[in-house]
Motif scaffolding. Structure first.
Motif, mmCIF file in Angstrom:
data_model
loop_
_atom_site.group_PDB
_atom_site.id
_atom_site.type_symbol
_atom_site.label_atom_id
_atom_site.label_comp_id
_atom_site.label_asym_id
_atom_site.label_seq_id
_atom_site.Cartn_x
_atom_site.Cartn_y
_atom_site.Cartn_z
ATOM 1 N N ARG A 102 -10.395 -1.946 13.413
ATOM 2 C CA ARG A 102 -10.189 -0.585 12.907
ATOM 3 C C ARG A 102 -11.344 0.322 13.322
ATOM 4 O O ARG A 102 -11.139 1.435 13.779
ATOM 5 C CB ARG A 102 -10.044 -0.590 11.383
ATOM 6 C CG ARG A 102 -9.817 0.775 10.795
ATOM 7 C CD ARG A 102 -9.729 0.728 9.259
ATOM 8 N NE ARG A 102 -9.523 2.026 8.707
ATOM 9 C CZ ARG A 102 -10.486 2.918 8.494
ATOM 10 N NH1 ARG A 102 -11.742 2.640 8.814
ATOM 11 N NH2 ARG A 102 -10.216 4.101 7.971
ATOM 12 N N ARG A 103 -12.562 -0.168 13.171
ATOM 13 C CA ARG A 103 -13.738 0.632 13.515
ATOM 14 C C ARG A 103 -13.760 0.955 15.014
ATOM 15 O O ARG A 103 -14.029 2.092 15.414
ATOM 16 C CB ARG A 103 -14.997 -0.124 13.109
ATOM 17 C CG ARG A 103 -16.293 0.551 13.446
ATOM 18 C CD ARG A 103 -16.407 1.884 12.689
ATOM 19 N NE ARG A 103 -17.698 2.465 12.943
ATOM 20 C CZ ARG A 103 -18.628 2.637 12.032
ATOM 21 N NH1 ARG A 103 -18.402 2.293 10.786
ATOM 22 N NH2 ARG A 103 -19.760 3.184 12.349
ATOM 23 N N ARG A 144 -11.220 1.202 16.986
ATOM 24 C CA ARG A 144 -10.133 2.149 17.225
ATOM 25 C C ARG A 144 -10.509 3.558 16.755
ATOM 26 O O ARG A 144 -10.253 4.545 17.448
ATOM 27 C CB ARG A 144 -8.866 1.662 16.525
ATOM 28 C CG ARG A 144 -7.634 2.501 16.819
ATOM 29 C CD ARG A 144 -6.374 1.918 16.191
ATOM 30 N NE ARG A 144 -6.487 1.754 14.751
ATOM 31 C CZ ARG A 144 -6.572 0.584 14.107
ATOM 32 N NH1 ARG A 144 -6.542 -0.546 14.779
ATOM 33 N NH2 ARG A 144 -6.673 0.531 12.799
ATOM 34 N N VAL A 145 -11.154 3.664 15.594
ATOM 35 C CA VAL A 145 -11.553 4.968 15.061
ATOM 36 C C VAL A 145 -12.565 5.642 15.988
ATOM 37 O O VAL A 145 -12.438 6.830 16.306
ATOM 38 C CB VAL A 145 -12.133 4.823 13.633
ATOM 39 C CG1 VAL A 145 -12.868 6.071 13.192
ATOM 40 C CG2 VAL A 145 -11.029 4.483 12.644
ATOM 41 N N ARG A 183 -10.768 6.708 19.240
ATOM 42 C CA ARG A 183 -9.924 7.894 19.042
ATOM 43 C C ARG A 183 -10.755 9.158 18.853
ATOM 44 O O ARG A 183 -10.343 10.241 19.245
ATOM 45 C CB ARG A 183 -8.992 7.685 17.851
ATOM 46 C CG ARG A 183 -7.864 6.748 18.161
ATOM 47 C CD ARG A 183 -6.944 6.583 16.986
ATOM 48 N NE ARG A 183 -5.861 5.663 17.299
ATOM 49 C CZ ARG A 183 -5.006 5.199 16.414
ATOM 50 N NH1 ARG A 183 -5.098 5.551 15.141
ATOM 51 N NH2 ARG A 183 -4.048 4.370 16.784
ATOM 52 N N SER A 184 -11.919 9.007 18.256
ATOM 53 C CA SER A 184 -12.812 10.158 18.088
ATOM 54 C C SER A 184 -13.332 10.653 19.436
ATOM 55 O O SER A 184 -13.550 11.851 19.621
ATOM 56 C CB SER A 184 -14.001 9.787 17.206
ATOM 57 O OG SER A 184 -13.587 9.452 15.913
ATOM 58 N N ALA A 238 -18.008 8.183 11.482
ATOM 59 C CA ALA A 238 -17.202 7.108 10.914
ATOM 60 C C ALA A 238 -17.907 6.492 9.708
ATOM 61 O O ALA A 238 -17.264 6.183 8.702
ATOM 62 C CB ALA A 238 -16.918 6.040 11.970
#
Length: 87
Positions: A17-18, A20-21, A24-25, A79
């Protein structure tokens, strides 16, 4: 771009998840930062984020490396702040 100079930056995260975040940022920055002398591509697989930079010359490569390291650092900081707010 098939440039004579390139570098690959890899960043490992605790979970998918991290990664991916952060990816995407950073995604919106890929096109605006591409210029005639350097270009970057992003990818992530599982917990690893990869930034590949290609450049026509070493000065452009160094500048792009500095820029992308700063962008990744900023994305990670944001994040972190978002995760603290969610807790």
């Amino acid at each position: 771009m098939d440039a004579p100079h390139d570098a690959i930056l890899t960043f490992e995260y605790d979970d998918q998840r991290r990664a991916r975040v952060v990816e995407r940022s950073l995604r919106p920055e890929v096109e605006p930062l591409a210029d005639a002398r350097s270009q970057a591509t992003l990818g992530h697989e599982n917990t690893t984020l990869t930034v590949r930079i290609e450049a026509d010359d070493l000065v452009a490569l160094r500048a792009a490396l500095n820029t992308w390291c700063s962008l990744v650092d900023t994305a990670e900081t944001v994040a972190d702040a978002a995760e603290r707010d969610d807790a």
